[in-house]
Design a protein around this motif. Structure first.
Motif, PDB file in Angstrom:
ATOM      1  N   TYR A 106       0.825  -1.193   0.000  1.00  0.00           N
ATOM      2  CA  TYR A 106       0.000   0.000   0.000  1.00  0.00           C
ATOM      3  C   TYR A 106       0.868   1.255   0.000  1.00  0.00           C
ATOM      4  O   TYR A 106       0.923   2.019   0.956  1.00  0.00           O
ATOM      5  CB  TYR A 106      -0.950   0.000   1.200  1.00  0.00           C
ATOM      6  N   HIS A 131      -7.169  -2.432  -6.283  1.00  0.00           N
ATOM      7  CA  HIS A 131      -6.308  -2.552  -5.111  1.00  0.00           C
ATOM      8  C   HIS A 131      -5.125  -3.463  -5.391  1.00  0.00           C
ATOM      9  O   HIS A 131      -5.187  -4.331  -6.271  1.00  0.00           O
ATOM     10  CB  HIS A 131      -7.094  -3.088  -3.906  1.00  0.00           C
ATOM     11  N   ASN A 172      -3.266   2.820  -4.449  1.00  0.00           N
ATOM     12  CA  ASN A 172      -1.980   3.535  -4.421  1.00  0.00           C
ATOM     13  C   ASN A 172      -2.168   5.012  -4.755  1.00  0.00           C
ATOM     14  O   ASN A 172      -1.592   5.896  -4.111  1.00  0.00           O
ATOM     15  CB  ASN A 172      -1.003   2.911  -5.413  1.00  0.00           C
ATOM     16  N   GLU A 184      -7.280  -0.680   6.497  1.00  0.00           N
ATOM     17  CA  GLU A 184      -7.350  -1.917   5.712  1.00  0.00           C
ATOM     18  C   GLU A 184      -7.891  -3.087   6.510  1.00  0.00           C
ATOM     19  O   GLU A 184      -8.373  -4.084   5.944  1.00  0.00           O
ATOM     20  CB  GLU A 184      -5.973  -2.278   5.180  1.00  0.00           C
ATOM     21  N   ARG A 216      -8.553  -4.123   2.543  1.00  0.00           N
ATOM     22  CA  ARG A 216      -7.989  -3.201   1.551  1.00  0.00           C
ATOM     23  C   ARG A 216      -8.401  -1.780   1.929  1.00  0.00           C
ATOM     24  O   ARG A 216      -9.582  -1.512   2.115  1.00  0.00           O
ATOM     25  CB  ARG A 216      -8.514  -3.537   0.154  1.00  0.00           C
TER      26      ARG A 216
END
Length: 330
Positions: free
Chosen positions: A74, A102, A114, A125, A130
């Motif tokens: 991430y 994701h 991102n 998350e 996520r």
């Protein structure tokens, strides 16, 4: 990988499902994460069941195999993104084609998550596995998505999606002709012949898609499509199942496979139109929901991307189609 053993109390009361037991055990997984790990056979009852609805009676041992952390995936990235709406709680974005929602194996960077982490904060998350993700679009499907910026908004919107209070409407181009209105009601699950694809299968999850014809052309149809359930690849699978795959879809028979089967008289024209779009002609056009905090009803609309619009423009140029709503082609 971390392996955890959970002992079910021998005097457990009532009927306790496996997935609910694991969520309530304190291992820090949401129900959606638990169901995913059960599907991957990473959560199971020793010597017994591996289904989310498996009923525990007491005394069993539940094994939980936690995959390695993926937090390093991430990574905020300075990627331009079309933000349609944003406040302190939510973001609505218009996702482009070619962008995965994701990070996952094979797509660890360059995703919508991102991009959004560079722009703003997203909900933890740990809620869904996520950051900020409430629902998804396929990599090559364009259009509107909601993302959550904090835990409260995430949980409220996730429940609204579960209750089907979030309304989503798509624009699609399919091969062939269909009635002016219709619905496709067929269960969807993993394709038994190709685990990377979905298919209509007898033991699949209940899935329902509704459509309305916008315009009929010589060998293609332009539709408005509404999801009544939200299964992976649902629209693509359902229309392929009834013999009308999405135009341009290389996975579900909407490209070379279908092109080879049409009459020679229209094959050249179809090939020309396929040259205008490199993906399935599917766009998440409208999105409406109640704001998780203010409760105001919000509705958003994303104009057609250039590739789908170019196909429609060419069809109108050659066959007419003045009845098509301006809002679809602007």
């Amino acid at each position: 990988m971390k392996r955890i053993q959970l002992k079910v109390a021998p005097d457990i009361t009532g009927r306790k499902r496996l997935d609910i037991f694991v969520v309530e055990s304190g291992v820090g997984l949401s129900r959606s994460q638990v169901r995913k790990l059960i599907g991957e056979k990473r959560i199971y009852v020793e010597g017994k069941g591996t289904k989310p609805g498996f009923i525990l009676h007491g005394g069993e041992t539940v094994i939980v195999e936690l995959p390695d952390e993926v937090k390093q995936f991430y990574k905020p990235e300075n990627i331009p993104i079309d933000i349609v709406y944003e406040d302190n709680y939510i973001v609505v974005v218009n996702k482009p084609a070619g962008m995965v929602v994701h990070p996952a194996p094979g797509n660890l960077t360059g995703t919508l998550v991102n991009a959004m982490l560079y722009h703003t904060r997203l909900s933890d998350e740990k809620i869904s596995g996520r950051p900020g993700v409430l629902h998804r679009l396929d990599k090559e499907t364009t259009g509107l998505l909601i993302m959550a910026k904090d835990t409260k908004a995430h949980l409220i919107l996730a429940e609204a999606i579960r209750r089907r209070e979030v309304k989503r409407e798509y624009i699609a181009i399919i091969w062939g002709g269909v009635p002016d209105k219709g619905e496709i009601f067929a269960p969807i699950g993993r394709d038994p012949h190709n685990r990377l694809k979905m298919a209509v299968v007898p033991d699949g999850r209940v899935s329902k898609t509704e459509y309305t014809l916008v315009a009929r052309f010589s060998f293609l149809s332009l539709l408005r499509v509404k999801l009544k359930t939200g299964r992976t690849h649902q629209i693509r699978v359902h229309f392929s199942h009834i013999g009308h795959p999405l135009f341009g879809d290389p996975v579900y028979g909407g490209r070379e496979t279908h092109l080879a089967g049409i009459i020679p008289e229209v094959r050249a024209k179809a090939k020309m139109l396929l040259s205008l779009i490199e993906r399935q002609a599917l766009h998440a056009h409208k999105l409406s929901f109640s704001h998780p905090i203010t409760k105001e009803r919000l509705e958003f609309q994303a104009p057609l991307p250039e590739d789908i619009k170019s196909v429609i423009d060419k069809l109108i140029e050659e066959e007419g189609g003045g009845q098509i709503e301006h809002s679809l082609i602007c």
